[in-house]
Each structure stands twice: as C-alpha cells, then as structure tokens.
Design a protein around this motif. Structure first.
Motif: not given
Ligand code: FAD
Ligand code: UDP
Length: 368
Positions: A30-32, A56-59, A335-337, A342-346
């Motif tokens: 489920i994605e909002k 910008p997202h750099i892996f 995940g990050r939230l 303060y996690y990177n993608m990897d």
């Molecule tokens: P998210 O990608 O935040 O996914 C969480 C999802 O949950 C979102 O799509 C959100 O809409 C959804 N959600 C939340 N609440 C609800 C709800 N109530 N109902 C339904 N859906 C919901 N990492 C790197 O490795 N290299 C980089 O260069 C890099 N650059 C970045 C630049 C910026 C500006 C930012 C903000 C981050 C960057 N990152 C980078 C970090 C990277 O974005 C994260 O590590 C990664 O995307 C986190 O994935 P996640 O699944 O934890 O969270």
C-alpha cells in the motif's frame, strides 16, 4: 487473506515485497503516493530528461550482497560522482583533499605536506561528540567555516555543534588527489532508472499494489496476518510521545536550452543563496540530450519527511517509539523513516534483507 500488508513502496517496502513474494507469501503493498519507488522515484520530465523527483539519488555500496541482489532487477552504468563547493569565489573539490587545500590557499603541497598542514590546524577535541567536533578535529576552523558551517545551518537549520557526529562524519577528509564524492567498491546507477528497477522488482504475481492509498484509510477493510511498516514511526503511533523531527526540502527543477549547465554532477553552495546544492541529472544518467535539467534543493522544516535529524534528544524520543514497536508481535518497522536512521539506499536494502531473513527464519520455527 494476505500474509503481509506492506506500507510504503520505497526501497524497504519493495525489497521486502519481492523477497516475501518469492518465498510464496501473498503480499499487498500500500502506497499513498501515485507511484512506486519512494524517494528514489525517477521519471522523464517535459523535455524528456530523466530526473529524480525527490532529489538526486546516487547509488554506492561496499556490500556485494546488496549489489548482487539489486542486479537481478537492473543493469547498471558505472558512475563516479564528483562534487565541487563554491567557496570564496572558487569551485573546489569536496570532500576536502590535496587539490582543495592547494587551490584554496595557493599552495603546492604533496600528500605529506597536506597532512602536516591539516594536523597543524586541527583542534584537539576529546571525545568527538558533535558534527562540529568531527570537522574541527580533522581540518581546523578555517576549512570548517568555509565548507561546513553554512551548509549545515542551511540543510538542518542547526549549528553543527547541535548535531550528532555522524552527520558530518559522512564526509571524509583526504590527503590524496581523489576528487570523487564516494570511494565505495560499487558506484553505479540503474541503467534505465530507479523506477524501472522497482517495476521489475515488484512484477510478481504474489504482489498486489495499491497506490494513492494511505493505509489508515483502507486497512480496516483488508484481512492480513502481518504488517511491515516503512512510513514515519511516530505517525504510526499517532504521535503518542510527540513528533519526531524530520527535515524536508523544496525541490525546484529547471530545464535549460543548452547541453550542459555546470561542470560537474553537483555543486554545493555552503555560503551563498538559500539552496544547498544544484545537481545536473545528465551526469548521473549519462543521457544525451540537447537540453539539460537541474534541481535546486531548498531545505525547510515543514513538508514531506525526508531526513531524520540526528541529534541526541531525537534519538531518545525515537527509543520510546522503538520500545512500542519492539513489543509488537506481527508488525515490523523497516527503512529510513520507520527506524529513524539517516540511511543511504544501500543501507535500507541491507536492513530489509536482514529483516526478511529474520521473518523467514521465525516462520520456519513457527511452522516446524
Ligand atoms: P522511502 O523511500 O521514504 O519510502 C517510504 C514510502 O512510504 C514512501 O513512498 C511514502 O509515500 C510511503 N508512506 C509513508 N506513510 C504512508 C502511509 N501512511 N500509507 C501509505 N504509504 C505511506 N541515498 C543514497 O544512497 N544515495 C543518495 O544519493 C541519496 N540521496 C538522497 C537525496 C535526498 C534529497 C533524500 C531525501 C534522500 C537521499 N537518499 C540517498 C536516501 C534514500 O532516499 C533513502 O535511503 C531511501 O529512499 C529510503 O527508502 P525507504 O523505503 O526507507 O523510505
Ligand atoms: N556537508 C557540509 N558541506 C558540504 C557537504 C556536506 O557541511 O559541502 C555536511 C552537511 O551537514 C550535510 C552532511 O555533511 O548535511 C552530509 O552531506 P551529504 O552530502 O552526505 O548529504 P545528503 O546527500 O544525504 O543530503
């Protein structure tokens, strides 16, 4: 009946959906937002240039496990990111290295000379606790003021002395001439973009995707056994202990009728302007196009939660939420939230693969 409801289709939610579906579980994702990919989502803008909607997202990763896993869903292009900082009217390499020191101060030092130059200026700080301590103890006050103080204030609206050491510790100091932003073993970009990679990951008959839905609005009508939550953890618990602070950003995109806008992928502006940096996407994607698109990042307090803010009192508040999360049997926070890191993608991929192993292991114990 779904085995798992997964909230959020970013890296955490998508990796877990894929792994669980592959292990024969039925998954509802489920994605909002109106798209998958979370903050790594990319798309073609009006000019036809591939841009990253959320900055910008750099892996980059040192983990062979993470790289090998993601390689099932994408081909890669090699890309070594380089960043310049606009300081005193010059564009200088960041992380600080031999070239930075020589160009800034008009010197011609070798690696040993740079080492001695920095050692002379470095402040003796024990223990290193804050983001200010990290930089002052590595390069001293002048370089700290020029490269870190202003940028950090803009990015976080905090002085580096208020932030945990881990924030500026992301940026190393070098005495060689290596101008790359990262030195990880794998530095690659998904050849056809992140969104395509996510599409491949989620194209499994056991995964159903529900977009444009906040899980809170739909969950009562869904029957499922377990939940994986990847949104903000404080929101999940209705802010019971108060709000966990996250930093947001306004992304302003511009397309220019010229092939190239700036001389490298990202230019940081520690002192001038309200934005922190400008990134030109064609460097990241390798795309050929007669026009070019860039993004300016304007940090702000309110808005989508993009960055957890690493600070001791925030970590303490998170621990209170984590205790609630740990006490739940059938809900996982990933995940990050959801883990306020303060996690990177990897790192999120690695965390998700670990959670999968834990879930799969637990399930075997329960089944046997
Ligand atoms: P998210 O990608 O935040 O996914 C969480 C999802 O949950 C979102 O799509 C959100 O809409 C959804 N959600 C939340 N609440 C609800 C709800 N109530 N109902 C339904 N859906 C919901 N990492 C790197 O490795 N290299 C980089 O260069 C890099 N650059 C970045 C630049 C910026 C500006 C930012 C903000 C981050 C960057 N990152 C980078 C970090 C990277 O974005 C994260 O590590 C990664 O995307 C986190 O994935 P996640 O699944 O934890 O969270
Ligand atoms: N930083 C800085 N000056 C720079 C680059 C980074 O002060 O030129 C500090 C700043 O506090 C920033 C942190 O280091 O928030 C981490 O930088 P990074 O580029 O890793 O940030 P991200 O890409 O995650 O936004």
């Amino acid at each position: 009946m779904y085995d798992f409801v997964i909230v959020g289709a970013g890296f955490a939610g998508s990796v877990l959906a894929e792994r669980l579906a592959d292990a024969k579980y039925r998954v509802l994702l489920i994605e909002k937002r109106n798209h998958i990919g979370g903050n790594a989502y990319d798309h073609y803008d009006e000019a036809g240039i591939l841009v990253h909607k959320y900055g910008p997202h750099i892996f980059h990763t040192n983990s062979t496990e993470v790289y090998t896993y993601l390689s099932k869903f994408t081909e890669w292009r090699h890309y070594q990111h380089k960043v310049l900082a606009s300081v005193d009217g010059q564009l200088l390499p960041i992380p600080i290295n031999m070239n930075t020191v020589n160009e800034l101060y008009g010197l011609d030092l070798d690696a040993e000379g740079v080492s001695a130059f920095l050692a002379e200026r470095a402040e003796k700080i024990h223990p290193v606790v804050t983001s200010e301590d990290v930089v002052l103890s590595n390069v001293g006050r002048d370089l700290y003021n020029k490269f870190f103080k202003g940028y950090t204030k803009k990015q976080w609206d905090l002085d580096p002395s208020e932030l945990s050491a881990s924030v500026t510790a992301r940026i190393p100091t070098r005495t060689n001439k290596d101008n790359r932003y990262f030195t990880d073993k794998y530095q690659v970009m998904p050849l056809h973009g992140y969104t395509r990679m996510f599409e491949n990951m989620l194209a499994h008959p056991n995964i159903h995707i529900m977009l444009n839905a906040d899980y809170k609005d739909v969950i009562s009508g869904i029957s499922y056994k377990k939940m994986i939550f990847t949104g903000p953890i404080d929101e999940y618990f209705d802010f019971r202990f108060g709000k966990l602070p996250y930093r947001s950003i306004d992304f302003k995109f511009k397309t220019f009728d010229q092939e190239q806008f700036q001389e490298t992928g990202t230019i940081n502006y520690p002192d001038d302007y309200d934005f922190t940096r400008i990134t030109e996407f064609k460097y990241l994607s390798g795309q050929k196009h007669s026009k070019t698109s860039v993004v300016y990042e304007f940090p702000k307090a309110e808005g989508d939660p993009y960055y957890p803010i690493p600070k001791p009192d925030h970590a303490a508040l998170y621990q209170k939420y984590k205790r609630l999360a740990d006490a739940m049997d059938h809900t996982y926070f990933v995940g990050r939230l959801a883990t306020y890191k303060y996690y990177n993608m990897d790192q999120v991929v690695a965390q998700s693969l670990m959670v999968f192993k834990k879930i799969a292991g637990l399930d075997q114990v329960v089944k046997s």
